[in-house]
Design a protein around this motif. Structure first.
Motif, PDB file in Angstrom:
ATOM      1  N   SER A  95       0.927  -1.316   0.020  1.00 46.58           N
ATOM      2  CA  SER A  95      -0.052  -0.081  -0.032  1.00 46.58           C
ATOM      3  C   SER A  95       0.977   1.187   0.083  1.00 46.58           C
ATOM      4  O   SER A  95       0.777   2.237  -0.646  1.00 46.58           O
ATOM      5  CB  SER A  95      -0.952  -0.094   1.414  1.00 46.58           C
ATOM      6  OG  SER A  95      -1.615   1.195   1.205  1.00 46.58           O
ATOM      7  N   ALA A  96       1.924   1.204   0.852  1.00 49.77           N
ATOM      8  CA  ALA A  96       2.833   2.304   0.675  1.00 49.77           C
ATOM      9  C   ALA A  96       3.585   2.618  -0.431  1.00 49.77           C
ATOM     10  O   ALA A  96       3.678   3.800  -0.827  1.00 49.77           O
ATOM     11  CB  ALA A  96       4.020   2.136   2.057  1.00 49.77           C
ATOM     12  N   LEU A  97       4.044   1.785  -1.225  1.00 48.34           N
ATOM     13  CA  LEU A  97       4.605   1.725  -2.528  1.00 48.34           C
ATOM     14  C   LEU A  97       3.608   2.074  -3.277  1.00 48.34           C
ATOM     15  O   LEU A  97       4.112   3.173  -4.092  1.00 48.34           O
ATOM     16  CB  LEU A  97       5.031   0.342  -2.875  1.00 48.34           C
ATOM     17  CG  LEU A  97       6.219  -0.497  -2.408  1.00 48.34           C
ATOM     18  CD1 LEU A  97       6.327  -1.968  -2.643  1.00 48.34           C
ATOM     19  CD2 LEU A  97       7.584   0.218  -2.562  1.00 48.34           C
ATOM     20  N   LEU A  98       2.503   1.821  -3.335  1.00 47.53           N
ATOM     21  CA  LEU A  98       1.451   2.377  -4.425  1.00 47.53           C
ATOM     22  C   LEU A  98       1.170   3.744  -4.064  1.00 47.53           C
ATOM     23  O   LEU A  98       0.952   4.831  -5.116  1.00 47.53           O
ATOM     24  CB  LEU A  98      -0.006   1.640  -4.307  1.00 47.53           C
ATOM     25  CG  LEU A  98       0.278   0.115  -4.820  1.00 47.53           C
ATOM     26  CD1 LEU A  98      -0.839  -0.622  -4.450  1.00 47.53           C
ATOM     27  CD2 LEU A  98       0.565   0.175  -6.484  1.00 47.53           C
ATOM     28  N   PRO A 107      11.997   2.239  -0.150  1.00 48.65           N
ATOM     29  CA  PRO A 107      13.006   2.438   0.993  1.00 48.65           C
ATOM     30  C   PRO A 107      14.412   2.606   0.334  1.00 48.65           C
ATOM     31  O   PRO A 107      14.881   1.692  -0.692  1.00 48.65           O
ATOM     32  CB  PRO A 107      13.090   1.289   1.938  1.00 48.65           C
ATOM     33  CG  PRO A 107      11.841   0.919   1.886  1.00 48.65           C
ATOM     34  CD  PRO A 107      11.499   1.091   0.331  1.00 48.65           C
ATOM     35  N   SER A 108      15.228   3.894   0.400  1.00 48.25           N
ATOM     36  CA  SER A 108      16.617   3.923  -0.205  1.00 48.25           C
ATOM     37  C   SER A 108      16.542   4.031  -1.465  1.00 48.25           C
ATOM     38  O   SER A 108      17.614   4.455  -2.060  1.00 48.25           O
ATOM     39  CB  SER A 108      17.587   2.704   0.094  1.00 48.25           C
ATOM     40  OG  SER A 108      17.709   2.693   1.656  1.00 48.25           O
ATOM     41  N   ALA A 109      15.394   4.472  -2.053  1.00 45.21           N
ATOM     42  CA  ALA A 109      15.325   4.162  -3.481  1.00 45.21           C
ATOM     43  C   ALA A 109      15.981   5.980  -4.082  1.00 45.21           C
ATOM     44  O   ALA A 109      15.670   6.954  -3.174  1.00 45.21           O
ATOM     45  CB  ALA A 109      13.897   4.269  -4.219  1.00 45.21           C
ATOM     46  N   HIS A 110      16.648   6.042  -5.045  1.00 44.59           N
ATOM     47  CA  HIS A 110      17.132   7.181  -5.724  1.00 44.59           C
ATOM     48  C   HIS A 110      16.348   7.561  -6.773  1.00 44.59           C
ATOM     49  O   HIS A 110      16.023   6.716  -7.442  1.00 44.59           O
ATOM     50  CB  HIS A 110      18.665   7.268  -5.869  1.00 44.59           C
ATOM     51  CG  HIS A 110      19.597   7.303  -4.727  1.00 44.59           C
ATOM     52  ND1 HIS A 110      20.500   8.031  -4.274  1.00 44.59           N
ATOM     53  CD2 HIS A 110      19.642   6.151  -3.896  1.00 44.59           C
ATOM     54  CE1 HIS A 110      20.973   7.603  -3.470  1.00 44.59           C
ATOM     55  NE2 HIS A 110      20.755   6.480  -2.955  1.00 44.59           N
ATOM     56  N   CYS A 147       5.187   7.505   3.968  1.00 48.91           N
ATOM     57  CA  CYS A 147       4.212   7.268   3.003  1.00 48.91           C
ATOM     58  C   CYS A 147       2.642   7.428   3.333  1.00 48.91           C
ATOM     59  O   CYS A 147       1.843   8.096   2.742  1.00 48.91           O
ATOM     60  CB  CYS A 147       4.326   6.101   2.207  1.00 48.91           C
ATOM     61  SG  CYS A 147       5.922   5.917   1.429  1.00 48.91           S
ATOM     62  N   GLU A 148       2.146   6.818   4.491  1.00 47.75           N
ATOM     63  CA  GLU A 148       0.954   6.976   4.935  1.00 47.75           C
ATOM     64  C   GLU A 148       0.554   8.211   5.466  1.00 47.75           C
ATOM     65  O   GLU A 148      -0.503   8.814   5.188  1.00 47.75           O
ATOM     66  CB  GLU A 148       0.930   5.892   6.228  1.00 47.75           C
ATOM     67  CG  GLU A 148       1.006   4.575   5.862  1.00 47.75           C
ATOM     68  CD  GLU A 148       1.248   3.778   7.110  1.00 47.75           C
ATOM     69  OE1 GLU A 148       1.156   2.245   6.687  1.00 47.75           O
ATOM     70  OE2 GLU A 148       1.621   3.941   8.057  1.00 47.75           O
ATOM     71  N   SER A 149       1.476   9.267   5.958  1.00 42.19           N
ATOM     72  CA  SER A 149       1.216  10.504   6.410  1.00 42.19           C
ATOM     73  C   SER A 149       1.079  11.550   5.171  1.00 42.19           C
ATOM     74  O   SER A 149       0.034  12.241   5.069  1.00 42.19           O
ATOM     75  CB  SER A 149       2.290  10.904   7.364  1.00 42.19           C
ATOM     76  OG  SER A 149       2.240  12.174   7.730  1.00 42.19           O
ATOM     77  N   ILE A 150       2.152  11.599   4.412  1.00 36.62           N
ATOM     78  CA  ILE A 150       2.122  12.657   3.368  1.00 36.62           C
ATOM     79  C   ILE A 150       2.261  12.105   1.930  1.00 36.62           C
ATOM     80  O   ILE A 150       2.487  12.758   1.137  1.00 36.62           O
ATOM     81  CB  ILE A 150       3.390  13.603   3.715  1.00 36.62           C
ATOM     82  CG1 ILE A 150       4.759  12.968   3.794  1.00 36.62           C
ATOM     83  CG2 ILE A 150       3.314  14.235   5.032  1.00 36.62           C
ATOM     84  CD1 ILE A 150       6.005  13.840   3.543  1.00 36.62           C
ATOM     85  N   GLY A 151       2.310  10.899   1.793  1.00 37.60           N
ATOM     86  CA  GLY A 151       2.160  10.384   0.426  1.00 37.60           C
ATOM     87  C   GLY A 151       3.556   9.888  -0.192  1.00 37.60           C
ATOM     88  O   GLY A 151       3.412   9.305  -1.131  1.00 37.60           O
ATOM     89  N   HIS A 152       4.696  10.228   0.571  1.00 38.34           N
ATOM     90  CA  HIS A 152       5.809   9.721   0.053  1.00 38.34           C
ATOM     91  C   HIS A 152       6.864   9.458   1.054  1.00 38.34           C
ATOM     92  O   HIS A 152       6.605  10.194   2.250  1.00 38.34           O
ATOM     93  CB  HIS A 152       6.681  10.610  -1.059  1.00 38.34           C
ATOM     94  CG  HIS A 152       6.817  12.127  -0.464  1.00 38.34           C
ATOM     95  ND1 HIS A 152       7.874  12.381  -0.017  1.00 38.34           N
ATOM     96  CD2 HIS A 152       6.237  12.994  -0.423  1.00 38.34           C
ATOM     97  CE1 HIS A 152       7.887  13.825   0.676  1.00 38.34           C
ATOM     98  NE2 HIS A 152       6.807  14.152   0.257  1.00 38.34           N
TER      99      HIS A 152
END
Length: 360
Positions: free
Chosen positions: A10-13, A239-242, A269-274
């Motif tokens: 869900s966070a990834l999406l 996580p850690s993605a550039h 991600c759940e809080s602000i979308g990223h």
């Protein structure tokens, strides 16, 4: 465990939607599922990520969608499902065919299982399978390396990557080497192993198109990785993605990195979308340096027109230390002409030391 898995997906999406929404006028040329072990994911989740990305920024008709996998039996069984999910290219971490070395590395597969996984992938993704091989292990001789690679090449499809073993600071291998508990091949032997890889791959029809990459045809080259080397824009999710992209509002080049801690990243991600940890503007000086450093990783090199895209019209001859460039051309390490700078095969082997001298 199931709840946690759903939460991460869900966070990834959520991060995907937040990150791509401003790039609707673009086209996705590739998607790469890597970093960690994405092949452990549920194929339905992979399909949902692909579908969501396509709904936000349309996929090119010939888009390359790669998934990294280890050759364990559990992951091999899921290959067909990943194909149905939309994956078009399969990358397998074979690494070595030596079972003792694989055990020391903590890998869960054997050399035979690695090759069997490649063969299975070739039946499902013909012409779109790659795997990696590593040289420079403890006790490895030149003859053993050549035998390993020759065997591996008999199973190769359209692409193979060959890397020198990297000893990262802080790892057990780093400590063991420094304490002389592990003795790795010396620099001269590793150079011979590299040269053998170039020779053997060429003998099987694989062109050495990038420092560590070999392809049987232009169509087999990695679209995604070439995007990095050619200075294209990319968005990293997870996580850690550039990321490297041009802000569609300001027109500025942006560099960003996500939080490394998976829990903190998911919460953000759940809080602000990223889960962005850091976001910087890339200066023109940085962009020019990156263009040369990445461009000269490829045997095709870098053209003035490509360089002009980040240099405000400046050409390579106006930017580089041309006295050093000309010397390397005379010595057979670089080619320069027709507005293109490229390494020779000999130059590609030592490109890092060349770059230090030619980039101001």
């Amino acid at each position: 465990m199931g709840v946690e898995h759903k939460r991460i997906t869900s966070a990834l999406l959520r991060e995907l939607r937040t990150s791509l929404i401003e790039h609707r006028d673009k086209e996705l040329r590739s998607i790469y599922f890597g970093g960690g072990t994405p092949s452990l994911a549920n194929p339905r989740d992979i399909a949902e990520i692909i579908e969501t990305a396509n709904s936000l920024v349309p996929l090119a008709k010939d888009a390359e969608i790669t998934l990294e996998s280890n050759p364990t039996s559990a992951e091999v069984r899921k290959m067909q499902e990943f194909k149905h999910a939309g994956v078009t290219r399969y990358s397998i971490g074979v690494q070595t065919l030596n079972d003792q070395t694989l055990q020391r590395m903590g890998r869960l597969h054997t050399g035979a299982e690695g090759l069997a996984a490649v063969d299975r992938a070739r039946s499902l993704f013909p012409g779109k399978v790659t795997f990696d091989m590593i040289f420079g292990f403890e006790g490895q001789t030149l003859d053993r390396w050549r035998q390993e690679l020759e065997t591996a090449l008999c199973h190769a499809d359209g692409h193979i990557s060959v890397y020198q073993l990297t000893v990262e600071p802080g790892t057990p291998l780093f400590r063991d080497r420094n304490a002389q508990r592990v003795v790795l091949p010396n620099g001269d032997l590793q150079a011979q192993m590299y040269e053998s890889a170039v020779e053997l791959c060429a003998s099987k029809g694989f062109r050495h198109y990038e420092v560590s990459s070999y392809a049987a045809s232009t169509e087999s080259e990695s679209v995604h990785n070439k995007g990095y080397w050619q200075g294209r824009q990319w968005i990293g999710i997870g996580p850690s993605a550039h990321s490297r992209f041009v802000d569609p509002r300001s027109g500025k080049r942006i560099s960003s990195v996500r939080l490394p801690d998976i829990q903190r990243w998911a919460q953000m991600c759940e809080s602000i979308g990223h889960g962005t940890a850091k976001l910087d503007t890339v200066s023109e000086a940085e962009a020019k340096q990156e263009a040369v450093v990445f461009g000269l990783r490829m045997l095709d090199g870098l053209t003035n027109s490509q360089f002009a895209g980040v240099s405000n019209g400046q050409i390579l001859e106006e930017y580089l230390r041309m006295d050093r460039v000309r010397q390397y051309v005379d010595d057979g390490y670089l080619l320069y002409g027709g507005g293109r700078l490229a390494p020779t095969e000999r130059g590609l082997q030592v490109i890092d030391s060349i770059l230090v001298e030619i980039v101001p």
